[in-house]
Design a protein around this motif. Structure first.
Motif, PDB file in Angstrom:
ATOM      1  N   THR A  29     149.052  91.544  19.516  1.00  0.00           N
ATOM      2  CA  THR A  29     148.537  91.228  20.860  1.00  0.00           C
ATOM      3  C   THR A  29     149.581  91.444  21.935  1.00  0.00           C
ATOM      4  OG1 THR A  29     147.045  89.560  19.935  1.00  0.00           O
ATOM      5  CG2 THR A  29     147.500  89.431  22.287  1.00  0.00           C
TER       6      THR A  29
ATOM      7  N   TRP B 244     142.171  88.992  27.895  1.00  0.00           N
ATOM      8  CA  TRP B 244     143.220  88.526  26.997  1.00  0.00           C
ATOM      9  C   TRP B 244     144.271  87.850  27.869  1.00  0.00           C
ATOM     10  CZ3 TRP B 244     140.367  92.807  26.454  1.00  0.00           C
ATOM     11  CH2 TRP B 244     139.840  93.121  25.196  1.00  0.00           C
TER      12      TRP B 244
ATOM     13  N   CYS C 218     147.944  83.979  22.815  1.00  0.00           N
ATOM     14  CA  CYS C 218     146.970  84.546  23.736  1.00  0.00           C
ATOM     15  C   CYS C 218     145.554  84.127  23.340  1.00  0.00           C
ATOM     16  CB  CYS C 218     147.081  86.066  23.715  1.00  0.00           C
ATOM     17  SG  CYS C 218     146.110  86.898  24.980  1.00  0.00           S
TER      18      CYS C 218
ATOM     19  N   GLU D 104     148.334  88.724  13.942  1.00  0.00           N
ATOM     20  CA  GLU D 104     147.455  88.865  15.105  1.00  0.00           C
ATOM     21  C   GLU D 104     148.243  88.716  16.408  1.00  0.00           C
ATOM     22  OE1 GLU D 104     143.491  86.794  17.133  1.00  0.00           O
ATOM     23  OE2 GLU D 104     144.305  86.019  15.257  1.00  0.00           O
ATOM     24  N   HIS D 105     149.140  87.756  16.443  1.00  0.00           N
ATOM     25  CA  HIS D 105     149.999  87.546  17.615  1.00  0.00           C
ATOM     26  C   HIS D 105     150.848  88.783  17.887  1.00  0.00           C
ATOM     27  CE1 HIS D 105     152.588  85.482  20.422  1.00  0.00           C
ATOM     28  NE2 HIS D 105     153.638  85.515  19.624  1.00  0.00           N
TER      29      HIS D 105
ATOM     30  N   PRO E 155     144.127  95.315  21.604  1.00  0.00           N
ATOM     31  CA  PRO E 155     144.779  94.001  21.604  1.00  0.00           C
ATOM     32  C   PRO E 155     144.294  93.090  20.493  1.00  0.00           C
ATOM     33  CG  PRO E 155     144.148  94.633  23.823  1.00  0.00           C
ATOM     34  CD  PRO E 155     143.546  95.651  22.913  1.00  0.00           C
ATOM     35  N   SER E 156     145.234  92.543  19.746  1.00  0.00           N
ATOM     36  CA  SER E 156     145.060  91.611  18.623  1.00  0.00           C
ATOM     37  C   SER E 156     144.568  92.293  17.359  1.00  0.00           C
ATOM     38  CB  SER E 156     144.138  90.430  18.967  1.00  0.00           C
ATOM     39  OG  SER E 156     142.768  90.805  18.966  1.00  0.00           O
TER      40      SER E 156
ATOM     41  N   ASN F  87     142.221  85.545  22.985  1.00  0.00           N
ATOM     42  CA  ASN F  87     141.860  86.954  22.825  1.00  0.00           C
ATOM     43  C   ASN F  87     140.372  87.219  23.035  1.00  0.00           C
ATOM     44  OD1 ASN F  87     144.505  87.741  22.164  1.00  0.00           O
ATOM     45  ND2 ASN F  87     144.206  87.174  20.024  1.00  0.00           N
TER      46      ASN F  87
END
Length: 648
Positions: free
Chosen positions: A482, A166, A184, A478-479, A568-569, A186
């Motif tokens: 993350t 990521w 990012c 989603e951001h 993450p995400s 991902n």
């Protein structure tokens, strides 16, 4: 006679072995879990200085090149070992003024390895090994007073490829002004190349060989540019890359220049079995020098309101700014930020009048400034005020004397060395005038908050100010799910969160896609020593009682932070403690209904509280009473949903 010769031959063998220069060295962490292996061996006729990193005997960084080129001479290739200093144990307890854990300890082992270049010039590799990672940097010594140039740094990070990464691309936008505001990339393949050809930004997060790992940079003192990463290493390994030559703010070369003695920034690798090891880590702060501010009693983390986000023209309106002062009074927030344009304030008063109104109410005023980067020769003094030392100090003295508490300095727009030198200069002068600082449009945090604890936060994030575009609203969940695992790990993050309203840009309304509970949770999920709540006053004043009370009580500096669950995400559930009170924030990064399960911190078990959750739709709250909890919680979320709570 044969016995004599046998003994003689054995003695000779022992002497030869004793005189042989070592080719490898190993430095272990105090708990023996992390090993830094340094090698100086001949491969294909060339002696390369390399390193590798292990965690509990699992390879975290494969054999990777070290070294640099200074004044067109190699420091690393064909180097000869000179000495290894005794291992030094470091245990330094210190206290920050903001951050994920304000009382912290730098606890590691350090060893300095000295080598000689082919030309006979000595250089050092300084290595630190922690229980959850390693760091190293180069030291270049000398007695001359000349300027020296490092043409290239060979440092590589050969991350094992069997996993995911990521990483945020280096922020190469149409303006060619990097400010670390890219989404990012991902769960991409490790050692993937960045599409725009300008490389990747720190920090880089990996899941590989069953480990979680982060690679980043720490300690910028002005003798080096901020660096980023490309894939030009051996077999696509990540390699240090200097700023881009065509970053237009200043026409300077990108190679670092300094007198000796000279120390490069630290290259830091955080590694462990779980994501919480990454999330809680404070190595970036540890690798910076101690505070230079003797009396820190005036430095106060805090929360702020800000009128610009919903309607930028309000900064010109004195009466509007009084309304926001009153908002901070009502919410118990410490500050108000007046953004760009405050010098032209009208409608009954000026900035100075706002300060006079706010002071007796216990609200401190922050002011926006342009950094002046690239404007050092501008004929209009106001445009270069922060880059001109004389003008900067005079302005800081003036506003401090009338009672201003902080400054937001914006638009640095380059990682070149001359711009990096501006950061400590501003922070030092601000400290001398008892001013707090928010670095906006700036480079990634690399630990200034330890040396200059008046630095409360840094932007370096695609934050709420970009939510005036629908595509940004569509990607926000989603951001948001993350960056707690990437950007916010390395330092306070000025995202300007908790926006319930739809932002209007050029007459077009962008529709928020996250739930109001998701937005509320961001006050905990995102850490910032200057937590600037960006929505309009009416949005906060009209909140139901429990969400409003949550925002009244939530802190901006933390005694403890931990990741309770997440990926993450996908989603993040975070707990932060202020005193004896725990604040919980959870968010989903997925546009689908789901149930999230997690375990509260041990101190919260057996307690009763109410979790603020998603209601019937994205614009409504609901409330989930929890009685005498055993610590295990399950919560149902709407698409892009969230939840928040206080546990006493």
């Amino acid at each position: 006679m044969n016995k004599f010769w046998n003994v003689a031959l054995l003695l000779c063998a022992v002497l030869v072995t004793a005189c042989t220069t070592p080719e490898s060295w190993e430095l272990k962490s105090k708990d023996n879990n992390v090993r830094f292996v340094l090698e100086n061996k001949i491969t294909d006729g060339v002696t390369d200085l390399t390193y590798s990193v292990y965690y509990k005997d699992t390879i975290a960084i494969e054999r990777s090149l070290l070294g640099l080129i200074m004044d067109s001479l190699e420091y690393g290739k064909n180097a000869k070992f000179v000495s290894a200093a005794p291992v030094k144990d470091i245990v330094e307890a210190y206290q920050l003024k903001s951050g994920k854990q304000i009382k912290t300890i730098d606890d590691c082992r350090e060893q300095v390895f000295t080598f000689s270049s082919s030309e006979g010039n000595n250089f050092d590799l300084i290595v630190r090994v922690y229980n959850n990672g390693i760091a190293f940097r180069y030291g270049l010594s000398g007695l001359d007073k000349e300027l020296h140039t490092i043409q290239a740094e060979h440092t590589e990070f050969a991350v094992p490829v069997n996993g995911k990464a990521w990483i945020h691309p280096y922020d190469w936008n149409e303006r060619k002004k990097p400010s670390y505001e890219q989404y990012c990339s991902n769960a991409i393949e490790i050692r993937s190349e960045c599409e725009h050809g300008r490389g990747w930004a720190f920090p880089m997060l990996f899941q590989t060989n069953g480990l979680w790992m982060m690679i980043t940079e720490a300690h910028l003192d002005g003798t080096y540019p901020a660096t980023h990463i490309d894939n030009s290493g051996i077999n696509g390994a990540y390699k240090i890359r200097f700023p881009e030559l065509d970053e237009p703010i200043v026409p300077d070369a990108v190679e670092p220049v300094s007198k000796l003695s000279w120390y490069t920034p630290w290259r830091a690798v955080i590694v462990g079995n779980d994501l919480n090891t990454i999330f809680q880590n404070q190595m970036v702060s540890h690798l910076n020098p101690p505070s230079v501010i003797e009396d820190e009693s005036w430095i106060k983390a805090g929360r702020s309101c800000w009128s610009w986000w919903y309607k930028g023209a309000t900064v010109l309106d004195y009466k509007e700014q009084l309304k926001y002062v009153d908002l901070s009074v009502e919410m118990g927030w410490e500050y108000i930020l007046i953004d760009a344009g405050w010098q032209r304030m009208a409608n009954g008063g000026t900035m100075e009048d706002v300060v006079k109104y706010a002071q007796p109410k216990g609200v401190g005023v922050w002011l926006w400034y342009h950094s002046g980067a690239g404007r050092e020769n501008d004929t209009v003094a106001a445009r270069r005020i922060m880059s001109d030392p004389e003008l900067r100090r005079a302005e800081m003295k003036r506003i401090s004397e009338i009672g201003v508490k902080g400054i937001k300095v914006d638009f640095f727009d380059s990682d070149k060395q001359r711009i990096i030198q501006l950061y400590p200069a501003i922070l030092k002068d601000a400290a001398d005038n008892h001013l707090l600082v928010d670095l906006h449009g700036a480079t990634l945090p690399r630990g200034f908050e330890r040396t200059y604890p008046n630095m409360m936060t840094t932007e370096a994030i695609r934050g709420a100010e970009t939510l005036g575009r629908q595509q940004r609203c569509d990607k926000a969940a989603e951001h948001n799910a993350t960056v707690p695992f990437t950007r916010n790990v390395v330092g306070s993050m000025d995202y300007t969160p908790v926006t319930f309203s739809n932002k209007i840009r050029q007459g077009v309304e962008a529709i928020r896609q996250t739930t109001v509970a998701h937005q509320l949770a961001l006050a905990v999920v995102f850490e910032s020593g200057f937590q600037c709540f960006a929505d309009r006053a009416e949005a906060y004043l009209s909140l139901p009682e429990q969400p409003k009370q949550f925002l009244k009580e939530v802190s901006a500096a933390w005694d403890e932070s931990c990741l309770l669950a997440g990926y993450p995400s996908d989603y993040a559930v975070i707990a932060r403690r202020s005193g004896d009170v725990w604040f919980i924030g959870g968010i989903s990064g997925k546009a689908e209904k789901r149930e999230i399960e997690f375990t509260l911190p041990a101190a919260c078990k057996g307690k009763s509280f109410t979790m603020i959750t998603d209601g019937k739709d994205k614009d409504c709250f609901d409330y989930m009473p929890i009685k005498d909890t055993d610590g295990k919680i399950k919560i149902k979320l709407l698409p892009n949903g969230g939840f928040a709570g206080i546990i006493r």
